[in-house]
Motif scaffolding. Sequence first.
Motif, PDB file in Angstrom:
ATOM      1  N   UNK A   1      59.484  80.401 -31.325  1.00  0.00           N
ATOM      2  CA  UNK A   1      60.053  81.779 -30.547  1.00  0.00           C
ATOM      3  C   UNK A   1      60.275  82.390 -29.346  1.00  0.00           C
ATOM      4  N   UNK A   2      60.351  83.027 -28.480  1.00  0.00           N
ATOM      5  CA  UNK A   2      60.920  83.479 -27.250  1.00  0.00           C
ATOM      6  C   UNK A   2      60.910  85.218 -27.653  1.00  0.00           C
ATOM      7  N   UNK A   3      60.143  85.660 -26.119  1.00  0.00           N
ATOM      8  CA  UNK A   3      60.133  86.985 -26.674  1.00  0.00           C
ATOM      9  C   UNK A   3      60.065  87.341 -25.610  1.00  0.00           C
ATOM     10  N   UNK A   4      61.158  88.837 -24.398  1.00  0.00           N
ATOM     11  CA  UNK A   4      61.028  89.191 -23.891  1.00  0.00           C
ATOM     12  C   UNK A   4      60.839  90.728 -23.352  1.00  0.00           C
ATOM     13  N   UNK A   5      59.614  90.641 -22.632  1.00  0.00           N
ATOM     14  CA  UNK A   5      58.927  91.784 -22.167  1.00  0.00           C
ATOM     15  C   UNK A   5      59.692  92.830 -21.740  1.00  0.00           C
ATOM     16  N   UNK A   6      59.595  94.123 -20.674  1.00  0.00           N
ATOM     17  CA  UNK A   6      60.373  95.523 -21.229  1.00  0.00           C
ATOM     18  C   UNK A   6      60.862  95.937 -21.712  1.00  0.00           C
ATOM     19  N   UNK A   7      61.226  97.187 -21.745  1.00  0.00           N
ATOM     20  CA  UNK A   7      62.734  97.650 -22.267  1.00  0.00           C
ATOM     21  C   UNK A   7      63.942  96.964 -22.973  1.00  0.00           C
ATOM     22  N   UNK A   8      63.666  97.016 -24.138  1.00  0.00           N
ATOM     23  CA  UNK A   8      64.782  96.301 -24.892  1.00  0.00           C
ATOM     24  C   UNK A   8      64.088  95.263 -25.488  1.00  0.00           C
ATOM     25  N   UNK A   9      63.178  94.825 -24.578  1.00  0.00           N
ATOM     26  CA  UNK A   9      61.997  93.402 -25.139  1.00  0.00           C
ATOM     27  C   UNK A   9      61.628  93.364 -26.499  1.00  0.00           C
ATOM     28  N   UNK A  10      61.616  92.560 -26.661  1.00  0.00           N
ATOM     29  CA  UNK A  10      61.050  91.964 -28.567  1.00  0.00           C
ATOM     30  C   UNK A  10      61.188  90.142 -28.336  1.00  0.00           C
ATOM     31  N   UNK A  11      61.247  90.420 -29.715  1.00  0.00           N
ATOM     32  CA  UNK A  11      61.009  88.636 -29.754  1.00  0.00           C
ATOM     33  C   UNK A  11      61.861  87.896 -30.914  1.00  0.00           C
ATOM     34  N   UNK A  12      62.694  86.321 -31.151  1.00  0.00           N
ATOM     35  CA  UNK A  12      63.134  86.227 -31.620  1.00  0.00           C
ATOM     36  C   UNK A  12      63.212  85.038 -31.650  1.00  0.00           C
ATOM     37  N   UNK A  13      64.263  84.356 -32.289  1.00  0.00           N
ATOM     38  CA  UNK A  13      63.764  83.141 -33.038  1.00  0.00           C
ATOM     39  C   UNK A  13      64.320  81.913 -31.629  1.00  0.00           C
ATOM     40  N   UNK A  14      63.299  80.883 -31.192  1.00  0.00           N
ATOM     41  CA  UNK A  14      63.772  79.718 -30.146  1.00  0.00           C
ATOM     42  C   UNK A  14      64.399  78.267 -30.510  1.00  0.00           C
ATOM     43  N   UNK A  15      64.196  77.989 -32.328  1.00  0.00           N
ATOM     44  CA  UNK A  15      64.767  77.413 -32.632  1.00  0.00           C
ATOM     45  C   UNK A  15      65.847  77.657 -33.622  1.00  0.00           C
ATOM     46  N   UNK A  16      67.220  76.267 -33.816  1.00  0.00           N
ATOM     47  CA  UNK A  16      67.955  76.672 -35.409  1.00  0.00           C
ATOM     48  C   UNK A  16      66.926  77.126 -36.467  1.00  0.00           C
ATOM     49  N   UNK A  17      67.104  77.059 -37.401  1.00  0.00           N
ATOM     50  CA  UNK A  17      66.181  77.831 -39.186  1.00  0.00           C
ATOM     51  C   UNK A  17      66.426  76.089 -39.478  1.00  0.00           C
ATOM     52  N   UNK A  18      67.583  75.274 -38.953  1.00  0.00           N
ATOM     53  CA  UNK A  18      67.449  73.843 -39.909  1.00  0.00           C
ATOM     54  C   UNK A  18      66.132  73.302 -38.867  1.00  0.00           C
ATOM     55  N   UNK A  19      65.969  73.668 -38.094  1.00  0.00           N
ATOM     56  CA  UNK A  19      64.845  72.789 -37.439  1.00  0.00           C
ATOM     57  C   UNK A  19      63.595  73.434 -36.730  1.00  0.00           C
ATOM     58  N   UNK A  20      63.275  74.067 -37.916  1.00  0.00           N
ATOM     59  CA  UNK A  20      61.681  74.695 -37.992  1.00  0.00           C
ATOM     60  C   UNK A  20      61.373  74.078 -39.406  1.00  0.00           C
ATOM     61  N   UNK A  21      60.658  73.221 -39.694  1.00  0.00           N
ATOM     62  CA  UNK A  21      59.888  73.271 -40.977  1.00  0.00           C
ATOM     63  C   UNK A  21      58.649  73.948 -41.635  1.00  0.00           C
ATOM     64  N   UNK A  22      58.748  74.392 -42.676  1.00  0.00           N
ATOM     65  CA  UNK A  22      57.319  75.143 -43.416  1.00  0.00           C
ATOM     66  C   UNK A  22      55.785  74.228 -42.358  1.00  0.00           C
ATOM     67  N   UNK A  23      55.757  72.806 -41.908  1.00  0.00           N
ATOM     68  CA  UNK A  23      54.826  72.221 -41.682  1.00  0.00           C
ATOM     69  C   UNK A  23      54.806  72.865 -40.087  1.00  0.00           C
TER      70      UNK A  23
END
Lengths: 136, 136
Positions: free
Chosen positions: A53-75
């Motif tokens: 994931x990637x995060x953004x600090x400050x107002x209106x900040x938060x986190x979101x995926x840093x990769x496509x869901x198909x590129x994230x494995x449960x492992x």
Amino acid sequence: MIRSKFSVSVHILSLMAGQPDEWLSSEYIASSLNSNPALVRKELSVLREAGLIESKEGKNGGSRLGKATKDIRMSDIFLLVKNGHVFGFAPNEPNPKCAVGARINGALDELFGEIDNSIFQKLQSITLAEFTKKYF
Amino acid sequence: MIRSKFSVSVHILSLMAGQPDEWLSSEYIASSLNSNPALVRKELSVLREAGLIESKEGKNGGSRLGKATKDIRMSDIFLLVKNGHVFGFAPNEPNPKCAVGARINGALDELFGEIDNSIFQKLQSITLAEFTKKYF
DNA sequence: TTGTACTGTAATTTTAAATATTACAGATTG
DNA sequence: CAATCTGTAATATTTAAAATTACAGTACAA
């Protein structure tokens, strides 16, 4: 492995998978988990460090995926949250004067490595995209 | 799965495998585990109920294997000590008003069942006889 | 340029789970 | 019948997990 970290991480990543263009706040994530923001942030920092994931600090900040869901494995998630073996050793150091006590942990360590590997193999075959299909 | 029950049970059974003709006292087993007799007896009662061992009360009593080591599979022990899934759910019930919160535990439950099964398959392929070869 | 809404992190408290201890009735042997 | 074991339950202690609190730092937006 620490009790429920895997579930918590999968939950977090699933939320992000459902709203890939939003920066989700730890407050929002915590409310879905029925947990609290500080604990969520701690887990987010693990996911972030791994690039999931990637995060953004400050107002209106938060986190979101840093990769496509198909590129994230449960492992990937498994390896992050796993800490030592999935199975645990007995709480006390066994008696080294006993033939069994002296060697059992070595033998168990080997076995536990194989168990971890079985789990890894299984989880490597499933992407976050596939997993989230179950509920999106 | 409860933390270390698997290790404790394997340890107990290994001691018995090494001295198949002796009735081992809970005191003796506890000293090898660096634990205490009452806790050992509790675990023995689980193993006994499953027929893996047999016990004798009274003076000179104790416990010994109830089956040949080649007829005890690591998966037998796994099933005994496993309680629910190996992986744990998040501590709190997720928010049911959230699309992810409402369905994630169902999806995880399915996944966790597959993980349990991978472990079972692995452990089914190993007998106590094979395991103890590592240190006898 | 300042108030607001976030993150990141650490310290602390609380809760729950695991483990350990104590105790004692009942069984078996010598 | 004394000694030594089991079986089990009740209780206490310890440890780990989770929750809470706190606050400095960052970014946006008015």
